[in-house]
Write an enzyme that holds these catalytic residues in place. Structure first.
Site, PDB file in Angstrom:
ATOM      1  N   GLY A  44     -55.947  63.101  43.983  1.00 19.15           N
ATOM      2  CA  GLY A  44     -56.545  64.056  44.911  1.00 19.15           C
ATOM      3  C   GLY A  44     -57.101  63.412  46.173  1.00 19.15           C
ATOM      4  O   GLY A  44     -57.209  62.194  46.285  1.00 19.15           O
ATOM      5  N   ASP A  45     -57.423  64.246  47.123  1.00 15.79           N
ATOM      6  CA  ASP A  45     -58.151  63.885  48.354  1.00 15.79           C
ATOM      7  C   ASP A  45     -58.646  65.228  48.893  1.00 15.79           C
ATOM      8  O   ASP A  45     -58.791  66.175  48.091  1.00 15.79           O
ATOM      9  CB  ASP A  45     -57.221  63.161  49.346  1.00 15.79           C
ATOM     10  CG  ASP A  45     -57.984  62.487  50.494  1.00 15.79           C
ATOM     11  OD1 ASP A  45     -58.512  61.389  50.299  1.00 15.79           O
ATOM     12  OD2 ASP A  45     -58.073  63.084  51.594  1.00 15.79           O
ATOM     13  N   GLN A  50     -55.713  52.423  52.375  1.00 19.55           N
ATOM     14  CA  GLN A  50     -55.601  52.370  50.916  1.00 19.55           C
ATOM     15  C   GLN A  50     -55.085  51.018  50.428  1.00 19.55           C
ATOM     16  O   GLN A  50     -55.467  50.550  49.348  1.00 19.55           O
ATOM     17  CB  GLN A  50     -54.662  53.502  50.454  1.00 19.55           C
ATOM     18  CG  GLN A  50     -54.829  53.901  48.996  1.00 19.55           C
ATOM     19  CD  GLN A  50     -55.975  54.875  48.763  1.00 19.55           C
ATOM     20  OE1 GLN A  50     -56.131  55.838  49.501  1.00 19.55           O
ATOM     21  NE2 GLN A  50     -56.785  54.637  47.748  1.00 19.55           N
ATOM     22  N   LYS A  75     -50.329  53.707  45.206  1.00 14.66           N
ATOM     23  CA  LYS A  75     -51.409  54.519  44.633  1.00 14.66           C
ATOM     24  C   LYS A  75     -52.243  55.074  45.755  1.00 14.66           C
ATOM     25  O   LYS A  75     -52.656  54.322  46.655  1.00 14.66           O
ATOM     26  CB  LYS A  75     -52.282  53.630  43.714  1.00 14.66           C
ATOM     27  CG  LYS A  75     -53.408  54.403  43.046  1.00 14.66           C
ATOM     28  CD  LYS A  75     -52.932  55.104  41.788  1.00 14.66           C
ATOM     29  CE  LYS A  75     -53.866  56.182  41.286  1.00 14.66           C
ATOM     30  NZ  LYS A  75     -53.668  57.514  41.925  1.00 14.66           N
ATOM     31  N   THR A 110     -65.877  58.638  42.756  1.00 12.94           N
ATOM     32  CA  THR A 110     -66.024  58.212  44.157  1.00 12.94           C
ATOM     33  C   THR A 110     -67.492  58.284  44.581  1.00 12.94           C
ATOM     34  O   THR A 110     -68.025  57.336  45.172  1.00 12.94           O
ATOM     35  CB  THR A 110     -65.134  59.062  45.089  1.00 12.94           C
ATOM     36  OG1 THR A 110     -63.826  59.142  44.523  1.00 12.94           O
ATOM     37  CG2 THR A 110     -65.066  58.452  46.466  1.00 12.94           C
ATOM     38  N   ASN A 146     -65.935  66.990  46.573  1.00 15.49           N
ATOM     39  CA  ASN A 146     -66.004  66.108  45.404  1.00 15.49           C
ATOM     40  C   ASN A 146     -66.858  64.872  45.668  1.00 15.49           C
ATOM     41  O   ASN A 146     -67.757  64.550  44.876  1.00 15.49           O
ATOM     42  CB  ASN A 146     -64.570  65.704  45.001  1.00 15.49           C
ATOM     43  CG  ASN A 146     -64.574  64.653  43.918  1.00 15.49           C
ATOM     44  OD1 ASN A 146     -64.468  63.462  44.186  1.00 15.49           O
ATOM     45  ND2 ASN A 146     -64.738  65.078  42.678  1.00 15.49           N
ATOM     46  N   LYS A 201     -50.147  57.196  50.368  1.00 16.96           N
ATOM     47  CA  LYS A 201     -50.906  58.431  50.623  1.00 16.96           C
ATOM     48  C   LYS A 201     -49.925  59.548  50.932  1.00 16.96           C
ATOM     49  O   LYS A 201     -48.813  59.280  51.394  1.00 16.96           O
ATOM     50  CB  LYS A 201     -51.827  58.233  51.836  1.00 16.96           C
ATOM     51  CG  LYS A 201     -52.970  59.220  51.900  1.00 16.96           C
ATOM     52  CD  LYS A 201     -54.132  58.753  51.052  1.00 16.96           C
ATOM     53  CE  LYS A 201     -55.232  59.775  50.944  1.00 16.96           C
ATOM     54  NZ  LYS A 201     -56.437  59.196  50.289  1.00 16.96           N
ATOM     55  N   SER A 234     -59.112  55.896  38.998  1.00 21.21           N
ATOM     56  CA  SER A 234     -57.724  56.356  38.866  1.00 21.21           C
ATOM     57  C   SER A 234     -56.876  55.272  38.187  1.00 21.21           C
ATOM     58  O   SER A 234     -56.037  55.567  37.323  1.00 21.21           O
ATOM     59  CB  SER A 234     -57.125  56.659  40.242  1.00 21.21           C
ATOM     60  OG  SER A 234     -57.492  57.941  40.676  1.00 21.21           O
ATOM     61  N   LYS A 243     -58.191  48.773  50.340  1.00 17.48           N
ATOM     62  CA  LYS A 243     -59.140  49.320  49.373  1.00 17.48           C
ATOM     63  C   LYS A 243     -58.676  49.000  47.950  1.00 17.48           C
ATOM     64  O   LYS A 243     -59.437  48.510  47.119  1.00 17.48           O
ATOM     65  CB  LYS A 243     -59.218  50.841  49.560  1.00 17.48           C
ATOM     66  CG  LYS A 243     -60.169  51.543  48.611  1.00 17.48           C
ATOM     67  CD  LYS A 243     -59.991  53.072  48.613  1.00 17.48           C
ATOM     68  CE  LYS A 243     -60.038  53.677  49.991  1.00 17.48           C
ATOM     69  NZ  LYS A 243     -60.187  55.161  49.933  1.00 17.48           N
TER      70      LYS A 243
HETATM   71  P1  NDP Z   1     -63.071  67.887  49.281  1.00 16.29           P
HETATM   72  O1  NDP Z   1     -61.914  68.709  49.740  1.00 16.29           O
HETATM   73  O2  NDP Z   1     -63.574  68.008  47.909  1.00 16.29           O
HETATM   74  O3  NDP Z   1     -64.306  68.095  50.271  1.00 16.29           O
HETATM   75  C1  NDP Z   1     -64.189  67.866  51.631  1.00 16.29           C
HETATM   76  C2  NDP Z   1     -65.513  68.183  52.296  1.00 16.29           C
HETATM   77  O4  NDP Z   1     -65.472  67.733  53.644  1.00 16.29           O
HETATM   78  C3  NDP Z   1     -65.785  69.675  52.358  1.00 16.29           C
HETATM   79  O5  NDP Z   1     -67.161  69.891  52.362  1.00 16.29           O
HETATM   80  C4  NDP Z   1     -65.153  70.045  53.695  1.00 16.29           C
HETATM   81  O6  NDP Z   1     -65.664  71.238  54.263  1.00 16.29           O
HETATM   82  C5  NDP Z   1     -65.541  68.849  54.526  1.00 16.29           C
HETATM   83  N1  NDP Z   1     -64.555  68.674  55.598  1.00 16.29           N
HETATM   84  C6  NDP Z   1     -63.224  68.472  55.452  1.00 16.29           C
HETATM   85  N2  NDP Z   1     -62.630  68.408  56.640  1.00 16.29           N
HETATM   86  C7  NDP Z   1     -63.591  68.567  57.546  1.00 16.29           C
HETATM   87  C8  NDP Z   1     -63.604  68.599  58.956  1.00 16.29           C
HETATM   88  N3  NDP Z   1     -62.481  68.447  59.665  1.00 16.29           N
HETATM   89  N4  NDP Z   1     -64.806  68.772  59.572  1.00 16.29           N
HETATM   90  C9  NDP Z   1     -65.951  68.922  58.862  1.00 16.29           C
HETATM   91  N5  NDP Z   1     -65.996  68.918  57.519  1.00 16.29           N
HETATM   92  C10 NDP Z   1     -64.835  68.741  56.888  1.00 16.29           C
HETATM   93  O7  NDP Z   1     -62.630  66.376  49.597  1.00 16.29           O
HETATM   94  P2  NDP Z   1     -63.238  65.012  49.011  1.00 16.29           P
HETATM   95  O8  NDP Z   1     -64.682  65.153  48.760  1.00 16.29           O
HETATM   96  O9  NDP Z   1     -62.331  64.560  47.949  1.00 16.29           O
HETATM   97  O10 NDP Z   1     -62.999  64.041  50.256  1.00 16.29           O
HETATM   98  C11 NDP Z   1     -63.991  63.797  51.252  1.00 16.29           C
HETATM   99  C12 NDP Z   1     -63.687  62.482  51.956  1.00 16.29           C
HETATM  100  O11 NDP Z   1     -63.713  61.420  50.985  1.00 16.29           O
HETATM  101  C13 NDP Z   1     -62.311  62.376  52.624  1.00 16.29           C
HETATM  102  O12 NDP Z   1     -62.421  61.545  53.759  1.00 16.29           O
HETATM  103  C14 NDP Z   1     -61.480  61.672  51.563  1.00 16.29           C
HETATM  104  O13 NDP Z   1     -60.371  61.011  52.141  1.00 16.29           O
HETATM  105  C15 NDP Z   1     -62.495  60.692  51.026  1.00 16.29           C
HETATM  106  N6  NDP Z   1     -62.240  60.140  49.694  1.00 16.29           N
HETATM  107  C16 NDP Z   1     -62.016  60.935  48.608  1.00 16.29           C
HETATM  108  C17 NDP Z   1     -61.825  60.380  47.369  1.00 16.29           C
HETATM  109  C18 NDP Z   1     -61.667  61.201  46.135  1.00 16.29           C
HETATM  110  O14 NDP Z   1     -61.586  60.611  45.054  1.00 16.29           O
HETATM  111  N7  NDP Z   1     -61.629  62.515  46.211  1.00 16.29           N
HETATM  112  C19 NDP Z   1     -61.786  58.921  47.189  1.00 16.29           C
HETATM  113  C20 NDP Z   1     -62.107  58.181  48.370  1.00 16.29           C
HETATM  114  C21 NDP Z   1     -62.296  58.775  49.567  1.00 16.29           C
HETATM  115  P3  NDP Z   1     -64.755  72.577  54.230  1.00 16.29           P
HETATM  116  O15 NDP Z   1     -64.824  73.045  52.803  1.00 16.29           O
HETATM  117  O16 NDP Z   1     -65.390  73.492  55.210  1.00 16.29           O
HETATM  118  O17 NDP Z   1     -63.370  72.164  54.632  1.00 16.29           O
HETATM  119  O1  2IT Z   2     -58.977  57.832  49.425  1.00 17.46           O
HETATM  120  C1  2IT Z   2     -58.896  57.604  48.189  1.00 17.46           C
HETATM  121  O2  2IT Z   2     -59.112  56.485  47.732  1.00 17.46           O
HETATM  122  C2  2IT Z   2     -58.568  58.727  47.306  1.00 17.46           C
HETATM  123  N1  2IT Z   2     -58.432  59.845  47.776  1.00 17.46           N
HETATM  124  C3  2IT Z   2     -58.401  58.492  45.841  1.00 17.46           C
HETATM  125  C4  2IT Z   2     -57.018  57.962  45.538  1.00 17.46           C
HETATM  126  C5  2IT Z   2     -56.672  57.864  44.080  1.00 17.46           C
HETATM  127  O3  2IT Z   2     -55.517  57.489  43.828  1.00 17.46           O
HETATM  128  O4  2IT Z   2     -57.494  58.137  43.200  1.00 17.46           O
END
Ligand code: NDP
Ligand code: 2IT
Length: 444
Positions: free
Chosen positions: A165-166, A111, A90, A209, A240, A126, A376, A114
């Site tokens: 997603g991520d 992961q 997952k 998240t 997100n 992943k 999830s 976690k």
């Molecule tokens: P999104 O794609 O929704 O948003 C990512 C955000 O981070 C955007 O604002 C983006 O800016 C910025 N960003 C991405 N890459 C970079 C970079 N190299 N330098 C600076 N800013 C950057 O992703 P999420 O919100 O889903 O994910 C954000 C973080 O949270 C990641 O580390 C992800 O692995 C983690 N995460 C996500 C989960 C989820 O459920 N979605 C769960 C647990 C962890 P820009 O638009 O300019 O690229």
């Molecule tokens: O980093 C993470 O935990 C995620 N991007 C969410 C993974 C998931 O299966 O919901």
């Protein structure tokens, strides 16, 4: 050399050019050394740490698609099925130009622990691609997602591997991926999470998240006699995780004064306007510079700078290694109380140590951002029983899961005399369950 050091050395040499994977391997293995030392003979004989650091399977594939000009584009797709000791693989899919095998392995390794901390039956995996969704039309994103799934579908399934997603993969992408999976397999099953609410998605997954991050941080503050009421919070990112972290922080009585993207950041002393942020990022798919243009109280700055702002709690929610030693020094000199990681591994090892040594409460990603994958797993449960739970039901379960994660960490810290080193507590608690499950299933 200790068994831990030997394995770190060996795995690092065997997997060159994967700095993010080496970083998480170091963090996790060094902090579980106290547990490993107590079981050294058995773990060594069973090569437990070597097995855990080698993915069960890693898949790399070609993803050809046609852009709006009729030009064929070729990207690389990945899925790392890291560990299935406690459940089906997952973990999310990341679409970002920086994606390579080392980044996917770092995320997959994190992961495992976690998912273990959530208390739910999910293993670690992943995937993703170096595809950049930015600036692409809807049709191009759909074409890419369909081509990606044309290969991925044969490796996944509701009881085998369940992506989500991520970065760069949200509701739109999961929808296109799911549609293509169904078309190829004729199966209407919970093979992806984060789906739309009309086709098997769970209420509160979008928020999970960010909300979970705040539920966790709330517990961490509470254990140290503090609350979010009246606090100032800095957040990085505007995707997100950041959006729903900001929303929940405000609901808990805090004021969030920053948000960012990869081109710049916003300081909004009156507090981020979440409705405007959602409209800009989720509906119109614009940039933080557009937020600032439409919000009179906001200042826009190019580049990086969120952690120069004075506040009480820092919530990095963008990407790996975004908080370096200079940022950590700013956070300490600005008298922050806590930092809790919304992104995966947003703090460098050096910055983490500096923050902890200077008394900043530190909530590690694999615990603090586990709310997304936890919901999830709840989406998987709902799909299996062909039912949908209410928002409140899912949100309450999420809050309890986050409380329980903090409790497990505290228990591990107490059992192994780690003080309030929550990094160690999270790694130990996550590891112990996976190690026991691996030992119980023999040499596989
Ligand atoms: P999104 O794609 O929704 O948003 C990512 C955000 O981070 C955007 O604002 C983006 O800016 C910025 N960003 C991405 N890459 C970079 C970079 N190299 N330098 C600076 N800013 C950057 O992703 P999420 O919100 O889903 O994910 C954000 C973080 O949270 C990641 O580390 C992800 O692995 C983690 N995460 C996500 C989960 C989820 O459920 N979605 C769960 C647990 C962890 P820009 O638009 O300019 O690229
Ligand atoms: O980093 C993470 O935990 C995620 N991007 C969410 C993974 C998931 O299966 O919901």
């Amino acid at each position: 050399m200790s068994y831990v050091d030997e394995v770190i050395d060996k795995i690092t040499k065997e997997n060159p050019g994967e700095p993010e994977f080496h970083q998480t391997l170091n963090e996790v293995y060094k902090s579980i050394e106290v547990v490993v030392d107590a079981n050294e003979e058995q773990y060594r004989k069973d090569a437990l740490l070597e097995r855990l650091a080698n993915p069960e399977r890693q898949i790399k594939f070609r993803v050809p698609w046609v852009d709006d000009e009729g030009q064929v584009q070729v990207n690389t797709g990945y899925r790392v099925q890291f560990n299935s000791a406690i459940g089906p693989y997952k973990g999310g899919l990341r679409f970002h130009p920086s994606v390579n095998i080392g980044i996917i392995k770092f995320l997959g390794f994190e992961q495992i622990f976690k998912n273990s901390l959530t208390g739910l039956p999910i293993g670690g995996g992943k995937g993703g691609s170096n595809f950049d969704p930015k600036g692409k039309s809807d049709r191009e994103v759909m074409a890419f997602c369909q081509s990606f799934m044309n290969e991925l579908y044969r490796h996944i399934g509701q009881d085998q591997d369940v992506p989500a997603g991520d970065i760069g993969v949200g509701g739109r992408e999961v929808g296109y991926l799911y549609g293509q999976y169904k078309r190829l397999t004729k199966q209407y099953e919970g093979v992806l999470t984060g789906k739309g609410l009309t086709f098997g998605g769970s209420l509160a997954r979008t928020e999970a998240t960010g909300y979970g991050l705040l539920y966790f941080a709330q517990e961490m503050l509470k254990a140290n006699g503090e609350t979010f009421e009246g606090k100032t919070v800095t957040v990085s990112g505007s995707g997100n995780v950041a959006t729903y972290a900001i929303e929940k922080a405000q609901q808990l009585g805090a004021k969030v004064v920053t948000a960012s993207d990869s081109t710049g950041w916003v300081y909004d002393p009156e507090g981020i306007d979440v409705a405007l942020l959602k409209d800009i990022k989720e509906v119109r798919r614009l940039r933080m510079s557009d937020y600032a243009a439409e919000r009179p109280s906001a200042e826009y700055h190019e580049g990086k700078g969120v952690w120069t702002i004075e506040a009480d709690v820092a919530l990095p929610c963008a990407t790996q290694n975004e908080v370096d030693i200079d940022d950590a020094k700013n956070i300490v000199s600005n008298n922050y109380l806590a930092l809790s990681e919304g992104a995966n591994m947003p703090t460098t090892l050096e910055a983490t140590k500096y923050l902890q040594d200077n008394g900043i409460l530190f909530g590690p990603a694999k615990a603090a951002n586990a709310g997304g994958v936890a919901v999830s797993a709840l989406e998987m449960s709902q799909n299996s029983e062909r039912l949908s739970w209410t928002f409140e039901e899912v949100d309450n379960k999420l809050a309890n899961i986050m409380k329980n994660i903090f409790k497990q960490i505290e228990d591990s810290c107490a059992k192994y005399e780690q003080g309030n080193d929550y990094v160690a507590g999270a790694n130990i608690a996550g590891f112990e369950k996976v190690a026991e499950a691996m030992q119980g299933q023999g040499i596989v």
